[in-house]
Design an enzyme around this catalytic site. Sequence first.
Site, PDB file in Angstrom:
ATOM      1  N   GLU A 103       0.838  -1.214   0.000  1.00 50.59           N
ATOM      2  CA  GLU A 103       0.000   0.000   0.000  1.00 50.59           C
ATOM      3  C   GLU A 103       0.868   1.258   0.000  1.00 50.59           C
ATOM      4  OE1 GLU A 103      -2.291  -1.562   3.394  1.00 50.59           O
ATOM      5  OE2 GLU A 103      -4.060  -1.071   2.202  1.00 50.59           O
ATOM      6  N   GLU A 123      -3.801  -9.310   3.844  1.00 45.06           N
ATOM      7  CA  GLU A 123      -4.580  -8.945   5.035  1.00 45.06           C
ATOM      8  C   GLU A 123      -5.680  -9.945   5.333  1.00 45.06           C
ATOM      9  OE1 GLU A 123      -3.430  -6.849   2.845  1.00 45.06           O
ATOM     10  OE2 GLU A 123      -2.810  -4.972   3.770  1.00 45.06           O
TER      11      GLU A 123
HETATM   12  C1  LIG Z   1       7.372 -11.026   5.307  1.00 46.13           C
HETATM   13  C2  LIG Z   1       7.415 -12.524   5.343  1.00 46.13           C
HETATM   14  C3  LIG Z   1       7.044 -13.111   3.980  1.00 46.13           C
HETATM   15  C4  LIG Z   1       8.866 -12.942   5.713  1.00 46.13           C
HETATM   16  O1  LIG Z   1       8.942 -14.346   5.856  1.00 46.13           O
HETATM   17  P1  LIG Z   1      10.242 -15.046   6.494  1.00 46.13           P
HETATM   18  O2  LIG Z   1       9.991 -16.505   6.428  1.00 46.13           O
HETATM   19  O3  LIG Z   1      11.446 -14.462   5.876  1.00 46.13           O
HETATM   20  O4  LIG Z   1      10.286 -14.577   8.000  1.00 46.13           O
HETATM   21  P2  LIG Z   1       9.249 -14.842   9.165  1.00 46.13           P
HETATM   22  O5  LIG Z   1       7.884 -15.050   8.666  1.00 46.13           O
HETATM   23  O6  LIG Z   1       9.804 -15.863  10.105  1.00 46.13           O
HETATM   24  O7  LIG Z   1       9.245 -13.420   9.891  1.00 46.13           O
HETATM   25  C5  LIG Z   1      10.410 -12.941  10.556  1.00 46.13           C
HETATM   26  C6  LIG Z   1       9.985 -12.175  11.782  1.00 46.13           C
HETATM   27  O8  LIG Z   1       9.265 -11.011  11.370  1.00 46.13           O
HETATM   28  C7  LIG Z   1       8.000 -10.973  12.018  1.00 46.13           C
HETATM   29  N1  LIG Z   1       7.043 -10.322  11.114  1.00 46.13           N
HETATM   30  C8  LIG Z   1       6.846 -10.593   9.834  1.00 46.13           C
HETATM   31  N2  LIG Z   1       5.923  -9.773   9.311  1.00 46.13           N
HETATM   32  C9  LIG Z   1       5.537  -8.955  10.309  1.00 46.13           C
HETATM   33  C10 LIG Z   1       4.619  -7.879  10.411  1.00 46.13           C
HETATM   34  N3  LIG Z   1       3.896  -7.453   9.350  1.00 46.13           N
HETATM   35  N4  LIG Z   1       4.479  -7.282  11.594  1.00 46.13           N
HETATM   36  C11 LIG Z   1       5.192  -7.672  12.669  1.00 46.13           C
HETATM   37  N5  LIG Z   1       6.097  -8.676  12.641  1.00 46.13           N
HETATM   38  C12 LIG Z   1       6.254  -9.305  11.474  1.00 46.13           C
HETATM   39  C13 LIG Z   1       7.668 -12.439  12.283  1.00 46.13           C
HETATM   40  O9  LIG Z   1       6.745 -12.552  13.312  1.00 46.13           O
HETATM   41  C14 LIG Z   1       9.041 -12.953  12.674  1.00 46.13           C
HETATM   42  O10 LIG Z   1       9.273 -12.526  13.990  1.00 46.13           O
HETATM   43  P3  LIG Z   1      10.062 -13.432  15.022  1.00 46.13           P
HETATM   44  O11 LIG Z   1      10.009 -12.681  16.303  1.00 46.13           O
HETATM   45  O12 LIG Z   1       9.318 -14.733  15.074  1.00 46.13           O
HETATM   46  O13 LIG Z   1      11.428 -13.598  14.442  1.00 46.13           O
HETATM   47  C15 LIG Z   1       6.445 -13.100   6.415  1.00 46.13           C
HETATM   48  O14 LIG Z   1       6.919 -12.741   7.680  1.00 46.13           O
HETATM   49  C16 LIG Z   1       5.040 -12.601   6.286  1.00 46.13           C
HETATM   50  O15 LIG Z   1       4.286 -13.146   5.518  1.00 46.13           O
HETATM   51  N6  LIG Z   1       4.694 -11.573   7.077  1.00 46.13           N
HETATM   52  C17 LIG Z   1       3.343 -11.060   7.164  1.00 46.13           C
HETATM   53  C18 LIG Z   1       3.019 -10.181   5.987  1.00 46.13           C
HETATM   54  C19 LIG Z   1       1.632  -9.627   6.150  1.00 46.13           C
HETATM   55  O16 LIG Z   1       0.693 -10.340   6.388  1.00 46.13           O
HETATM   56  N7  LIG Z   1       1.522  -8.298   6.011  1.00 46.13           N
HETATM   57  C20 LIG Z   1       0.274  -7.611   6.186  1.00 46.13           C
HETATM   58  C21 LIG Z   1       0.211  -7.024   7.555  1.00 46.13           C
HETATM   59  S1  LIG Z   1      -1.378  -6.304   7.930  1.00 46.13           S
HETATM   60  C22 LIG Z   1      -1.314  -4.848   7.084  1.00 46.13           C
HETATM   61  O17 LIG Z   1      -0.353  -4.515   6.496  1.00 46.13           O
HETATM   62  C23 LIG Z   1      -2.555  -4.010   7.205  1.00 46.13           C
HETATM   63  C24 LIG Z   1      -2.528  -2.829   6.288  1.00 46.13           C
HETATM   64  O18 LIG Z   1      -3.485  -2.961   5.273  1.00 46.13           O
HETATM   65  C25 LIG Z   1      -2.695  -1.535   6.990  1.00 46.13           C
HETATM   66  C26 LIG Z   1      -3.839  -1.473   7.933  1.00 46.13           C
HETATM   67  C27 LIG Z   1      -3.951  -0.086   8.482  1.00 46.13           C
HETATM   68  C28 LIG Z   1      -4.185  -0.202   9.922  1.00 46.13           C
HETATM   69  C29 LIG Z   1      -4.715   1.096  10.355  1.00 46.13           C
HETATM   70  C30 LIG Z   1      -5.300   0.886  11.671  1.00 46.13           C
HETATM   71  C31 LIG Z   1      -6.639   1.521  11.683  1.00 46.13           C
HETATM   72  C32 LIG Z   1      -7.418   0.835  12.680  1.00 46.13           C
HETATM   73  C33 LIG Z   1      -8.878   1.122  12.508  1.00 46.13           C
HETATM   74  C34 LIG Z   1      -9.636   0.345  13.446  1.00 46.13           C
HETATM   75  C35 LIG Z   1      -9.573   0.947  14.817  1.00 46.13           C
HETATM   76  C36 LIG Z   1     -10.189  -0.001  15.719  1.00 46.13           C
HETATM   77  C37 LIG Z   1     -10.331   0.602  17.081  1.00 46.13           C
HETATM   78  O19 LIG Z   1      -9.384   1.233  17.578  1.00 46.13           O
HETATM   79  O20 LIG Z   1     -11.386   0.363  17.648  1.00 46.13           O
END
Ligand SMILES: CC(C)(COP(=O)(O)OP(=O)(O)OC[C@H]1O[C@@H](n2cnc3c(N)ncnc32)[C@H](O)[C@@H]1OP(=O)(O)O)[C@@H](O)C(=O)NCCC(=O)NCCSC(=O)C[C@@H](O)CCCCCCCCCCCCC(=O)O
Length: 690
Positions: A103, A123
């Site tokens: 995004e 997501e």
């Molecule tokens: C990226 C990967 C493909 C990498 O894979 P790989 O195998 O290399 O590594 P790992 O999977 O082992 O990951 C290593 C390490 O990193 C951590 N990690 C990975 N991704 C994330 C992340 N996104 N956030 C945090 N940590 C992450 C993982 O846990 C490992 O940690 P460790 O401690 O174990 O070493 C793979 O990791 C992967 O697929 N990751 C996830 C990718 C993903 O799904 N991304 C999407 C995330 S959600 C998102 O982006 C949402 C957006 O659309 C924005 C949304 C806006 C939000 C705004 C909030 C408004 C709220 C409104 C509601 C309010 C409600 C209220 O208050 O009432």
Amino acid sequence: MAMYSRLPGSVALITLQNPPVNALSAAVRQGIVDTVQRALKDPKVTSVVICGQNGKFCGGADIREFAGPMLGPPLVPMIHAIEAVDKPVAAAIEGVALGGGLELALGCHYRIAHSKALLGLPEVTLGLLPGAGGSQRLPRLIGLTAALDLITTGRHISAAEALKLGILDQVTDNNVVDQAVEFVRRVAGQPLDSRRLSTLPCPCPPDVDSLLDKAMVKGMEKERDLLTTLFNSGQARALQYAFFSQRVVGKWSLPSGASWDNSAARTISKAAVIGLGTMGRGIVVALALTGISVVAVETQEKQLAEASQAVPAMLQREAGRRSLATPPGVISFSSNLQDVSEVELVIEAVFEDMSLKLQVFRHLTSVCRPGTLLCSNTSGLDIDQLAAVTQSPGLVVGMHFFAPAHVMKLLEVVYGPRSSPEAVATAMQLGKRMGKVSVAVGNCPGFVGNRMLKPYLEQANFLLEEGATPQQVDEALEEFGFPMGVFRMSDLSGLDVGWRIRKEAGLTGPGVESTRTRQGRRYSPLPDQVCEAGRLGQKTGRGWYQYDGPGGRVARSDPWVHIFLEAYRAEHGLVARSIAPEEILERCLYALINEGFNILQDAMAAGPEDIDAIYVFGYGWPRHHGGPMFHAGQVGLGRILERLQHHHHNHPDVPHLKPSTLLRRLVAVGSPPVQTWREFINKERVHSQL
Ligand SMILES: CC(C)(COP(=O)(O)OP(=O)(O)OC[C@H]1O[C@@H](n2cnc3c(N)ncnc32)[C@H](O)[C@@H]1OP(=O)(O)O)[C@@H](O)C(=O)NCCC(=O)NCCSC(=O)C[C@@H](O)CCCCCCCCCCCCC(=O)O
């Protein structure tokens, strides 16, 4: 955080810095806001490139932040501000651009990616929707149909596919930042209006009605409203928990203190599999797909001949499914156990019979060279007993695969009291190489998964005795989200598997009296009697259901089963009652969950995440319910305890319904969240409360 640097030629470079995946934490968002401002204010800067540190552009919003209040600059206005900048901004995408990462890139005016990069909006797999403009900018860029596909599947796509779809402006095999810098220098000064995706109309297919067009106009607000609803939903919390639990189990630890970060694994290049039945064949394929040379041994000539035809075909099919041009590993077939003498690791996958397995292990320890790791694909037998007949008990572990072994994601790595950290580390690493979610579990009958399955199956049988039908039980479980109810699943696996185990345990068989109490507790002879009638499930075309013929797949209600159940109840003086789906779920699921607490209490699993990963990846537990232990937390531990007490009161002869001490302790301290149980259990153990 984000680092700002000025490159020669008026380009500002902003580097996201939040290892390992540069997730958009509050600090990173603040960093982006500040550095973009700086680039805007600097009159010498004519264009901007945004990239990520350590070869990863961005893994999206920081999922860990979702558990608490949102601090720092919000993502949506931040991306809007980038889009509005009047100097060209390009995203230099290396590694991943996922979720909020993509995004962010869509808010930039241009996107250049390395050929190995992966892009997507995953997501949905976290129970959310793209909430930072992705649901609006992507359809405007690539059209509704392609965007809906990416948003609803959450699939990761290659840079080549993204280029074809029009998401990327350029793909390179070279240094992506250099390419992006060159790109923005070239386009500096060109008009940017057509690059501001949120302002463009959405190209819709002609059949999409005008209502949808109107909806698109208010898309940004709608996106936020829907995200707010999803954000607070139990399913989103469960899916995000499942994401982390999959990663937590990789960081295994044993009660001895050995763990993933203090135990060295060996890298295996040559392995052997003993026994080429269904499981053995799948394991051979799983190993070969990782590039390991495999000696596949089967002492029965007919079985060997069949396997040497079937396995290469399975390998080809699976390699094709994974888009591998040629299967990487080499397989040789043999009927001689002597041929395993040169391998580094052996996986025994013979029939589930302790005396046979002991015989194989005695043989292996004499033919293998010293230092060879000996693993058993047992689904619940005592690893320590196998280790005891070898010369190096420290090198014996269980590797419990799930059928079909080359497809199913779960691997239980079973450590016995004598298994060395090196053996556990090697099996865990090998599982990872095979693409499995590997979970280290202790050595107890059934390990973790099958130990918990026992009370679940038991309750299902008791419910039939009390008046339910197999369909009613299955429907309640399928409604909860299991792909298959317990009776359909048993028919698929084969009813003889459990029958044999019960015979070995002395619970049924010749000479055992046909009562409803065995070994001092309630017992249902129903499944034994179904087997005695020659109904072994799908393979015989009859089981708890009827099928079109042996091997048939479509389960149909069978009048025979209903007559049989009525006769059984009459024989035992049982009066059928109507049983509500709620009771079916409580009895089956809470009995299973209760055993999960016992397992944690016995230290057979390191934490609730381990149990949950096992159930999600190996037993079809619906991911949107997180796993049995997470589900217990969501239902409320007090409620689970109260219902177990109620059912145990009604069925005092069923020990599995007696609430576990750990569950009672957790309720007594106020039902803390599942993420804190591991620490709680360790503390309780130190103070001998468990
Ligand atoms: C990226 C990967 C493909 C990498 O894979 P790989 O195998 O290399 O590594 P790992 O999977 O082992 O990951 C290593 C390490 O990193 C951590 N990690 C990975 N991704 C994330 C992340 N996104 N956030 C945090 N940590 C992450 C993982 O846990 C490992 O940690 P460790 O401690 O174990 O070493 C793979 O990791 C992967 O697929 N990751 C996830 C990718 C993903 O799904 N991304 C999407 C995330 S959600 C998102 O982006 C949402 C957006 O659309 C924005 C949304 C806006 C939000 C705004 C909030 C408004 C709220 C409104 C509601 C309010 C409600 C209220 O208050 O009432």
